[in-house]
Design a protein around this motif. Structure first.
Motif, short mmCIF file in Angstrom:
data_model
loop_
_atom_site.label_atom_id
_atom_site.label_comp_id
_atom_site.label_asym_id
_atom_site.label_seq_id
_atom_site.Cartn_x
_atom_site.Cartn_y
_atom_site.Cartn_z
N MET A 12 23.72 18.80 -43.68
CA MET A 12 24.16 18.40 -42.35
C MET A 12 25.20 19.41 -41.87
O MET A 12 26.16 19.70 -42.54
CB MET A 12 24.77 17.00 -42.42
N ARG A 13 25.00 19.93 -40.68
CA ARG A 13 25.91 20.89 -40.08
C ARG A 13 26.17 20.44 -38.65
O ARG A 13 25.24 20.08 -37.94
CB ARG A 13 25.30 22.28 -40.12
N ASP A 14 27.44 20.45 -38.20
CA ASP A 14 27.80 20.00 -36.85
C ASP A 14 27.38 18.56 -36.60
O ASP A 14 27.14 18.17 -35.47
CB ASP A 14 27.19 20.89 -35.77
N GLY A 15 27.24 17.76 -37.63
CA GLY A 15 26.89 16.35 -37.45
C GLY A 15 25.45 16.12 -37.05
O GLY A 15 25.10 15.04 -36.63
N VAL A 16 24.58 17.12 -37.17
CA VAL A 16 23.18 16.98 -36.78
C VAL A 16 22.34 16.78 -38.03
O VAL A 16 22.38 17.60 -38.95
CB VAL A 16 22.68 18.22 -36.00
N MET A 17 21.59 15.72 -38.06
CA MET A 17 20.64 15.48 -39.14
C MET A 17 19.32 16.09 -38.72
O MET A 17 18.77 15.71 -37.69
CB MET A 17 20.48 13.98 -39.40
N PRO A 18 18.79 17.04 -39.48
CA PRO A 18 17.52 17.66 -39.09
C PRO A 18 16.41 16.65 -38.85
O PRO A 18 15.52 16.89 -38.05
CB PRO A 18 17.20 18.57 -40.28
N ALA A 19 16.46 15.52 -39.52
CA ALA A 19 15.40 14.52 -39.36
C ALA A 19 15.56 13.70 -38.08
O ALA A 19 14.71 12.87 -37.78
CB ALA A 19 15.38 13.60 -40.57
N ASP A 20 16.62 13.92 -37.35
CA ASP A 20 16.87 13.15 -36.13
C ASP A 20 16.73 14.06 -34.91
O ASP A 20 17.71 14.65 -34.46
CB ASP A 20 18.27 12.53 -36.19
N PRO A 21 15.52 14.18 -34.36
CA PRO A 21 15.30 15.12 -33.25
C PRO A 21 16.09 14.77 -31.99
O PRO A 21 16.49 15.67 -31.24
CB PRO A 21 13.80 15.08 -33.01
N GLU A 22 16.32 13.48 -31.74
CA GLU A 22 17.09 13.11 -30.54
C GLU A 22 18.54 13.58 -30.67
O GLU A 22 19.12 14.11 -29.72
CB GLU A 22 17.02 11.61 -30.31
N ARG A 23 19.11 13.38 -31.84
CA ARG A 23 20.49 13.84 -32.06
C ARG A 23 20.56 15.37 -32.01
O ARG A 23 21.50 15.93 -31.47
CB ARG A 23 21.03 13.31 -33.38
N ALA A 24 19.57 16.02 -32.57
CA ALA A 24 19.54 17.49 -32.55
C ALA A 24 19.45 18.00 -31.10
O ALA A 24 20.12 18.96 -30.74
CB ALA A 24 18.37 18.00 -33.38
N ALA A 25 18.64 17.35 -30.27
CA ALA A 25 18.52 17.76 -28.87
C ALA A 25 19.83 17.52 -28.13
O ALA A 25 20.26 18.36 -27.33
CB ALA A 25 17.38 17.00 -28.20
N ALA A 26 20.47 16.39 -28.42
CA ALA A 26 21.76 16.10 -27.78
C ALA A 26 22.81 17.11 -28.21
O ALA A 26 23.60 17.60 -27.40
CB ALA A 26 22.21 14.67 -28.11
N MET A 27 22.80 17.46 -29.50
CA MET A 27 23.77 18.42 -30.00
C MET A 27 23.53 19.80 -29.38
O MET A 27 24.49 20.51 -29.06
CB MET A 27 23.70 18.51 -31.52
N GLU A 28 22.28 20.16 -29.15
CA GLU A 28 21.98 21.44 -28.50
C GLU A 28 22.58 21.46 -27.09
O GLU A 28 23.15 22.46 -26.66
CB GLU A 28 20.46 21.67 -28.43
N LEU A 29 22.48 20.35 -26.37
CA LEU A 29 23.07 20.28 -25.03
C LEU A 29 24.59 20.39 -25.11
O LEU A 29 25.21 21.09 -24.30
CB LEU A 29 22.65 18.97 -24.36
#
Length: 160
Positions: free
Chosen positions: A1-18
């Protein structure tokens, strides 16, 4: 886990990208403010003070020295030093309050506004053109998002 993003969670990853894109915008705007400060001989805090004062004027808020201290998260003594530097440079004027003649309000001088437009005008023109390319619905969505981001920052930082 880096920057609080779980690779298995695409919605969180998209939000983190924003969020990362928003951070990049904030960093670039801070760099532009720093360049403006450098080229005009101002402190970075002086530039932030000018921005807050211009925002107050647009919002119809009475910008007193104590209001500015709160906006900058500074002591009244530190804010007084900022105001004195801005007055000495001809960027800020104290005007008597319309409602209370004993207090003063801070007003950005026409010369400072002109200087700001000379420096930031081309950037603002590009940002306006980018915004105008959005549909009204998209502009509303971005406005709502940025308002929510500001509220989230207010809730965690303790700053106004």
């Amino acid at each position: 886990m880096r920057d609080g993003v779980m690779p298995a969670d695409p919605e969180r990853a998209a939000a983190m990208e924003l969020v990362h894109r928003l951070r990049e915008v904030a960093v670039r705007l801070e760099l532009a403010m720093g360049e403006f400060a450098r080229t005009t001989g101002l402190h970075g805090t002086d530039v932030r003070a000018l921005i807050r004062l211009l925002d107050a004027e647009r919002a119809g808020v009475d910008a007193t020295p104590s209001w500015l201290a709160q906006q900058l998260g500074m002591t009244s003594q530190a804010t007084t030093a900022v105001i004195h530097r801005l007055e000495a440079a001809g960027h800020v004027e104290r005007v008597r309050s319309r409602s209370d003649g004993r207090s003063s309000q801070l007003q950005v001088s026409d010369a400072a506004v002109s200087l700001g437009w000379q420096f930031f005008g081309p950037l603002l023109d590009r940002l306006i053109a980018t915004t105008e390319a959005l549909t009204p619905g998209e502009q509303s969505l971005v406005t709502d998002y940025l308002t929510a981001v500001t509220s989230a920052l207010d809730a965690t930082s303790g700053l106004p």
